[in-house]
Design a protein around this motif. Structure first.
Motif, PDB file in Angstrom:
ATOM      1  N   SER A 370     -15.839 -22.392   3.344  1.00  0.00           N
ATOM      2  CA  SER A 370     -16.627 -21.935   4.483  1.00  0.00           C
ATOM      3  C   SER A 370     -17.156 -20.532   4.215  1.00  0.00           C
ATOM      4  N   ASP A 439     -22.168 -24.829  12.396  1.00  0.00           N
ATOM      5  CA  ASP A 439     -21.141 -25.775  11.966  1.00  0.00           C
ATOM      6  C   ASP A 439     -21.405 -26.290  10.557  1.00  0.00           C
ATOM      7  N   THR A 440     -22.686 -26.561  10.263  1.00  0.00           N
ATOM      8  CA  THR A 440     -23.034 -27.146   8.966  1.00  0.00           C
ATOM      9  C   THR A 440     -22.960 -26.137   7.838  1.00  0.00           C
ATOM     10  N   GLY A 444     -18.718 -25.243   7.867  1.00  0.00           N
ATOM     11  CA  GLY A 444     -18.447 -26.369   6.978  1.00  0.00           C
ATOM     12  C   GLY A 444     -18.142 -25.929   5.565  1.00  0.00           C
TER      13      GLY A 444
END
Length: 702
Positions: A370, A439-440, A444
């Motif tokens: 991340s 989030d991506t 992520g």
């Protein structure tokens, strides 16, 4: 029980210190240091202006292994303690009041300040090093406290003014504007002024023998580009496009450059490619290049990357490592944009393609991280971070993206920030909800390969063709050569052709390879030089032509392979390349010397000279890149002299961790060979200091 209580009180004290530090603000510092390079000693004083936000009963600063001769608060002596890590002042400070804290100290830094080429005393200073000795700092993160009582915390921002006293025959460069100099006998003091606050890890200086080239940006900022006096021919290629990069960065970011001037200083044996100290980038002198080297390895990306940090990292600084993307991802992205401005769209997208391949492999190997993980790799922070901004710009549009960047920088200038602070400004500027993006791309761990592939195919026809070629080669059971030939003929992109050679060289016919050799594109020919493991006799003339290319990578590869496969012509190849040195690491020269020594009947009378030169490059007076190259060639079959072994022991205690790791690995291997171990035992009797301690420890463990 008493021990538990003691530990509990100690931990409570540390917590109290941290809380108290939030209640006061250090606003300004007058720093004065004098440096003794022979004893690696810094004597200094600093006066801090302090504003008290809430009443406290103590103040602390980070101070590694320092001795304090005076500690004054508001001009009066105060109680203090010094445990080798913290200086703690025991005194009540009242809310709303302002104080001056004056410290006089000395330090012998174990890191952060690096003394290059200085013997224990002036009388032992070799003539070969007098013009090459240097001192420079690298305090990234939290290490300035090794030479200045300061703050191992990026959130404490201070306006630092600094004066430095040193030998008048040297040049001293530091953050800020040089306001004055004063000479007293053999010493000179340089006075530097800063106008805005910064985190203390960005405080820096460099000392050596330099000349400089000057320019002025379009908005009137002085640009100072330093170089060694002997490197006049390398100034233009190294600093090529510097003013253009600066002007582009100001225009693209949309916020004026925040500091008084911008300096760039090469130093020897630097720990990284470069470091974005405020207004004062220090970079590896291995990036000083001539016009031939520019094609293979230039300073443009590092130049632009460190410049971008002047906004993203220096003016606006992360709160902590969880938000490191805001510095490295942004600097990488804007450096790519600068390269796009100079080298074109195709270059930009192929660099993104290359980084996407690396990131996808990292992700496939289960090592994806991340962008909010403080322990993520450089590949994640830099390359995935840049990709995140490419995709964010696509998502919100150019206008909103630039507006969001502008608002973010203006709102948080000279402050510390979090990722959330940035995203809020981008959402306000664009009117979009960025939670899916967050989030991506930020939370992520997997690299979004499908998104990046589509982006590259839409943006770059040559990359779209390459993806199509790969798909067709995978699906086809026919003539692979014919497929490659068709794509080759249907493109004018040298960058695509280079990738075709790199990927499919083993499937290409001799006629096809001959076609590629006929190209005038240096990068295509370089791909052939690097990629061809064997040289068929019928391609010998084409391969020989590579020796004339203006590329040190090509020359190195072509010389070695021609020497291997055509032993009857070794003398001819050596004669044609004998004057080529190569990059700063002397890559071509080191290879040439090795091959000349190994070539039977080649200038036998000069071989002692060749050996002395090659063997001499392991000495500490050379950069670690040159030294490591020489060690590698000597290790490959030439053998080590006693002096080489002494130089190797010296390498094992070098400050550059990469070189130190290499040296220790080589020494460990040699220790397993009885004849070398015996020689090392004898050599150890001639050593002193750190070298003696290191080898003695190794021998004692055997």
């Amino acid at each position: 029980m008493k021990l538990r209580i003691f530990i509990g009180l100690l931990l409570l004290g540390i917590c109290v210190q941290a809380q108290h530090q939030d209640r006061i603000h250090f606003t300004h510092a007058d720093v004065s240091i004098a440096i003794d390079p022979y004893n690696q000693l810094i004597k200094g004083s600093v006066v801090y202006d302090i504003k008290v936000v809430q009443s406290v009963d103590s103040v602390f600063l980070d101070a590694k292994n320092m001795q304090f001769s005076a500690v004054l608060l508001a001009g009066k002596k105060v109680r203090f303690s010094n445990d080798g890590k913290f200086l703690t002042i025991k005194k009540k400070l009242r809310k709303g009041k302002e104080y001056q804290l004056s410290l006089t100290y000395s330090a012998t830094p174990q890191q952060t300040v690096y003394f290059i080429g200085w013997p224990p005393s002036p009388s032992k200073h070799p003539d070969s090093m007098r013009g090459r000795s240097q001192i420079w700092t690298q305090g990234q993160g939290k290490y300035t406290s090794h030479w200045l009582p300061s703050f191992d915390d990026m959130n404490e921002k201070v306006e630092f003014d600094m004066d430095i006293t040193f030998n008048k025959n040297y040049d001293v460069i530091a953050n800020g504007e040089l306001r004055d100099t004063r000479v007293t006998d053999s010493l000179k003091t340089w006075f530097f002024d800063m106008e805005h606050p910064m985190s203390s890890y960005l405080l820096a200086f460099a000392i050596g023998h330099y000349k400089r080239q000057e320019a002025v940006s379009t908005e009137g900022v002085p640009l100072q580009m330093y170089y060694y006096p002997q490197d006049t021919l390398e100034v233009e290629p190294t600093y090529r496009y510097s003013k253009r990069i600066f002007d582009f960065m100001v225009s693209e970011i949309g916020v004026a450059y925040p500091w008084q001037n911008y300096k760039q200083i090469p130093v020897r044996d630097f720990l990284y490619a470069g470091m974005e100290n405020t207004g004062t980038t220090i970079f590896s002198d291995g990036l000083m290049i001539d016009s031939v080297a520019f094609v293979d390895r230039n300073y443009v990306n590092v130049n632009a990357h460190e410049l971008a940090h002047q906004w993203f990292g220096d003016m606006v600084t992360e709160v902590d490592g969880h938000h490191h993307w805001l510095q490295e991802g942004f600097a990488t992205y804007y450096a790519l944009l600068a390269e796009k401005e100079i080298f074109g769209d195709a270059y930009f997208y192929w660099k993104l393609y290359d980084s996407a391949l690396e990131l996808q492999k990292l992700s496939n190997d289960g090592k994806g991280k991340s962008l909010t993980d403080p322990k993520a790799s450089s590949l994640t922070f830099y390359d995935k971070g840049a990709w995140a901004l490419v995709m964010l710009r696509d998502l919100v549009g150019d206008i909103a993206f630039k507006k969001g960047i502008h608002n973010y920088l203006k709102k948080y200038q000279f402050k510390n920030v979090t990722i959330s602070d940035f995203l809020v400004e981008m959402e306000r500027a664009s009117g979009k909800d960025l939670s899916v993006f967050k989030d991506t791309w930020l939370i992520g761990t997997a690299f979004p390969d499908a998104q990046t592939r589509k982006k590259l195919m839409d943006a770059s026809p040559s990359i779209a063709s390459f993806y199509a070629l790969q798909h067709e080669m995978t699906a086809s059971s026919g003539n692979d050569g014919a497929i490659v030939q068709r794509y080759w003929k249907n493109t004018n992109s040298g960058l695509l052709k280079k990738r075709i050679v790199e990927r499919y060289l083993k499937t290409l016919s001799a006629d096809f390879i001959r076609q590629a050799f006929a190209s005038d594109d240096i990068e295509i020919r370089q791909a052939l030089a690097v990629g061809m493991d064997k040289i068929p006799t019928d391609l010998k003339p084409e391969f020989e032509s590579l020796l004339n290319d203006k590329s040190y990578v090509t020359t190195e590869n072509a010389l070695y392979k021609l020497w291997i496969y055509f032993p009857g012509d070794r003398g001819k190849y050596l004669d044609s390349t004998q004057g080529i040195v190569g990059f700063a690491n002397k890559n071509v020269r080191l290879l040439w010397l090795t091959l000349a020594l190994l070539t039977k009947d080649y200038h036998e009378n000069k071989k002692p000279d060749y050996y002395r030169e090659l063997s001499g490059y392991t000495a500490p007076r050379y950069s670690f890149e040159v030294r490591q190259g020489a060690f590698q060639y000597l290790d490959g079959g030439i053998g080590f002299s006693d002096q080489n072994l002494k130089d190797l022991i010296n390498a094992c205690i070098h400050h550059n961790w990469q070189f130190k790791k290499y040296g220790r690995g080589l020494l460990d291997r040699l220790m397993e060979i009885p004849r070398y171990k015996k020689r090392l035992i004898q050599i150890s009797k001639e050593l002193k200091g750190k070298e003696l301690r290191y080898i003695s420890n190794k021998l004692d463990k055997e």
